[in-house]
Design an enzyme around this catalytic site. Structure first.
Site, PDB file in Angstrom:
ATOM      1  N   ILE A   1       0.872  -1.214   0.082  1.00 59.82           N
ATOM      2  CA  ILE A   1      -0.072   0.153   0.027  1.00 59.82           C
ATOM      3  C   ILE A   1       0.922   1.311   0.032  1.00 59.82           C
ATOM      4  O   ILE A   1       1.875   1.432   0.845  1.00 59.82           O
ATOM      5  CB  ILE A   1      -0.858  -0.091   1.194  1.00 59.82           C
ATOM      6  CG1 ILE A   1      -1.832  -1.176   1.291  1.00 59.82           C
ATOM      7  CG2 ILE A   1      -1.525   1.213   1.636  1.00 59.82           C
ATOM      8  CD1 ILE A   1      -2.642  -1.645   2.219  1.00 59.82           C
ATOM      9  N   LEU A   2       0.585   2.106  -0.682  1.00 57.31           N
ATOM     10  CA  LEU A   2       1.535   3.529  -1.074  1.00 57.31           C
ATOM     11  C   LEU A   2       0.659   4.426  -0.475  1.00 57.31           C
ATOM     12  O   LEU A   2      -0.554   4.641  -0.707  1.00 57.31           O
ATOM     13  CB  LEU A   2       1.790   3.736  -2.486  1.00 57.31           C
ATOM     14  CG  LEU A   2       2.766   2.546  -3.396  1.00 57.31           C
ATOM     15  CD1 LEU A   2       2.570   3.001  -4.687  1.00 57.31           C
ATOM     16  CD2 LEU A   2       3.783   2.792  -2.551  1.00 57.31           C
TER      17      LEU A   2
ATOM     18  N   ASN B   1      -3.428   2.304 -10.875  1.00 58.33           N
ATOM     19  CA  ASN B   1      -3.243   1.033 -10.366  1.00 58.33           C
ATOM     20  C   ASN B   1      -4.241   0.415 -11.310  1.00 58.33           C
ATOM     21  O   ASN B   1      -5.341   0.959 -11.901  1.00 58.33           O
ATOM     22  CB  ASN B   1      -3.838   0.767  -9.005  1.00 58.33           C
ATOM     23  CG  ASN B   1      -3.694  -0.502  -8.444  1.00 58.33           C
ATOM     24  OD1 ASN B   1      -2.777  -1.308  -8.789  1.00 58.33           O
ATOM     25  ND2 ASN B   1      -4.638  -0.891  -7.669  1.00 58.33           N
TER      26      ASN B   1
ATOM     27  N   HIS C   1      -7.027  -3.188 -10.752  1.00 51.79           N
ATOM     28  CA  HIS C   1      -7.553  -3.881  -9.933  1.00 51.79           C
ATOM     29  C   HIS C   1      -8.593  -5.048 -10.471  1.00 51.79           C
ATOM     30  O   HIS C   1      -9.330  -4.512 -11.375  1.00 51.79           O
ATOM     31  CB  HIS C   1      -8.327  -2.982  -8.927  1.00 51.79           C
ATOM     32  CG  HIS C   1      -9.147  -4.095  -7.885  1.00 51.79           C
ATOM     33  ND1 HIS C   1      -8.289  -4.309  -6.693  1.00 51.79           N
ATOM     34  CD2 HIS C   1     -10.458  -4.426  -7.579  1.00 51.79           C
ATOM     35  CE1 HIS C   1      -9.053  -5.006  -5.953  1.00 51.79           C
ATOM     36  NE2 HIS C   1     -10.406  -4.964  -6.345  1.00 51.79           N
TER      37      HIS C   1
ATOM     38  N   ASP D   1      -8.191   1.206  -3.041  1.00 52.14           N
ATOM     39  CA  ASP D   1      -8.767   0.951  -4.434  1.00 52.14           C
ATOM     40  C   ASP D   1      -9.917   1.780  -4.510  1.00 52.14           C
ATOM     41  O   ASP D   1     -11.054   1.598  -5.032  1.00 52.14           O
ATOM     42  CB  ASP D   1      -9.184  -0.603  -4.393  1.00 52.14           C
ATOM     43  CG  ASP D   1      -8.266  -1.617  -4.209  1.00 52.14           C
ATOM     44  OD1 ASP D   1      -7.085  -1.354  -4.973  1.00 52.14           O
ATOM     45  OD2 ASP D   1      -8.349  -2.524  -3.786  1.00 52.14           O
TER      46      ASP D   1
HETATM   47  C1  GRF Z   1      -3.121  -8.180 -11.384  1.00 53.23           C
HETATM   48  O1  GRF Z   1      -4.229  -9.096 -11.618  1.00 53.23           O
HETATM   49  C2  GRF Z   1      -3.730  -6.948 -10.815  1.00 53.23           C
HETATM   50  O2  GRF Z   1      -5.133  -6.815 -11.101  1.00 53.23           O
HETATM   51  C3  GRF Z   1      -3.332  -7.093  -9.448  1.00 53.23           C
HETATM   52  O3  GRF Z   1      -1.958  -7.652  -9.582  1.00 53.23           O
HETATM   53  C4  GRF Z   1      -2.117  -8.521 -10.671  1.00 53.23           C
HETATM   54  C5  GRF Z   1      -0.611  -8.503 -11.231  1.00 53.23           C
HETATM   55  O4  GRF Z   1      -0.430  -9.401 -12.180  1.00 53.23           O
HETATM   56  N1  GRF Z   1      -3.219  -5.913  -8.780  1.00 53.23           N
HETATM   57  P1  GRF Z   1       0.713  -9.374 -13.245  1.00 53.23           P
HETATM   58  O5  GRF Z   1       1.996  -9.591 -12.405  1.00 53.23           O
HETATM   59  O6  GRF Z   1       0.686  -8.015 -14.052  1.00 53.23           O
HETATM   60  O7  GRF Z   1       0.676 -10.626 -14.052  1.00 53.23           O
END
Ligand code: GRF
Length: 219
Positions: free
Chosen positions: A99-100, A114, A116, A152
């Site tokens: 968490i930033l 980000n 999600h 988020d």
């Molecule tokens: C993704 O599913 C993203 O939604 C979550 O972390 C995962 C990262 O996956 N925050 P990757 O390392 O890009 O494959």
């Protein structure tokens, strides 16, 4: 963004790096008018670090310090310093598992994105695909958003939907969501890089559709 130089991206990740790969591929294919300036990770043996090495993209492991879910002060400063040095325009979180807050976000206001794995505001937090499956929704997806002080909760820049199948397992559903993520992230970044997205309060709007840009925060 200044002059004619390309938008410079930093990617921060802790894991596999599929979103890094999608973004790097989009840059290489000319579908994303941006340059991958640096990859930073808090995990010494992360897939994303290996992938960045393989592609010859500048990368660095920065030890996260003593906490499990956030960076300690020293680590946070080291991340900020590395990003400042590289002069990046956007900081792209792709599976960065810390968490930033505070100093980091103040250093790059409205510049940290980000992705999600759910349709926010549904299912924030960890294992969003399992949450979706257990809740019983028929549609889920992924969201690219600006990072703010909450978890988020920042303004949404783009979303893609994914169907939930009757016989889904968490792994199957997550794999489908990740395919959507790998399409969505480069699309949103391209809209930002070409100046086609502005934020109006909590809403991001395609510039072409804006009646008035008054009171909009240009990003
Ligand atoms: C993704 O599913 C993203 O939604 C979550 O972390 C995962 C990262 O996956 N925050 P990757 O390392 O890009 O494959």
């Amino acid at each position: 963004m200044s002059g004619n130089r390309k938008v410079r991206l930093a990617i921060l990740g802790s894991g596999r790096g599929s979103n890094f790969t999608a973004i790097a591929d989009a840059c290489a294919a000319g579908q994303l008018a941006a340059e991958l300036a640096v990859v930073l990770t808090d995990v010494a043996d992360s897939g994303i670090l290996r992938l960045a090495h393989e592609r010859g993209i500048k990368s660095q492991f920065i030890p996260p310090g003593k906490f499990r879910t956030k960076l300690d002060d020293e680590a946070e400063s080291a991340f900020v310093e590395a990003l400042d040095e590289t002069q990046v325009d956007w900081i792209v979180l792709a599976g960065f598992m810390r968490i930033l807050k505070g100093e980091f976000l103040r250093a790059f206001p409205n510049r940290v994105l980000n992705i999600h794995p759910s349709l926010l505001p549904s299912f924030p937090g960890l294992e969003a695909w399992t949450q979706a499956l257990e809740y019983g929704v028929k549609v889920t997806g992924c969201t690219v958003h600006i990072v703010d002080q909450g978890v988020d909760t920042g303004p949404i820049l783009g979303q893609r939907t994914v169907p939930v199948m009757d016989d889904d397992t968490p792994a199957l559903l997550y794999a489908r969501i990740q395919q959507a993520e790998n399409l969505l992230y480069p699309e949103v970044l391209q809209a930002l890089a070409t100046g086609r997205l502005v934020i109006h309060g909590r809403r991001s709007v395609a510039v072409e559709e804006m009646v008035s840009k008054q009171n909009c925060l240009e990003i």
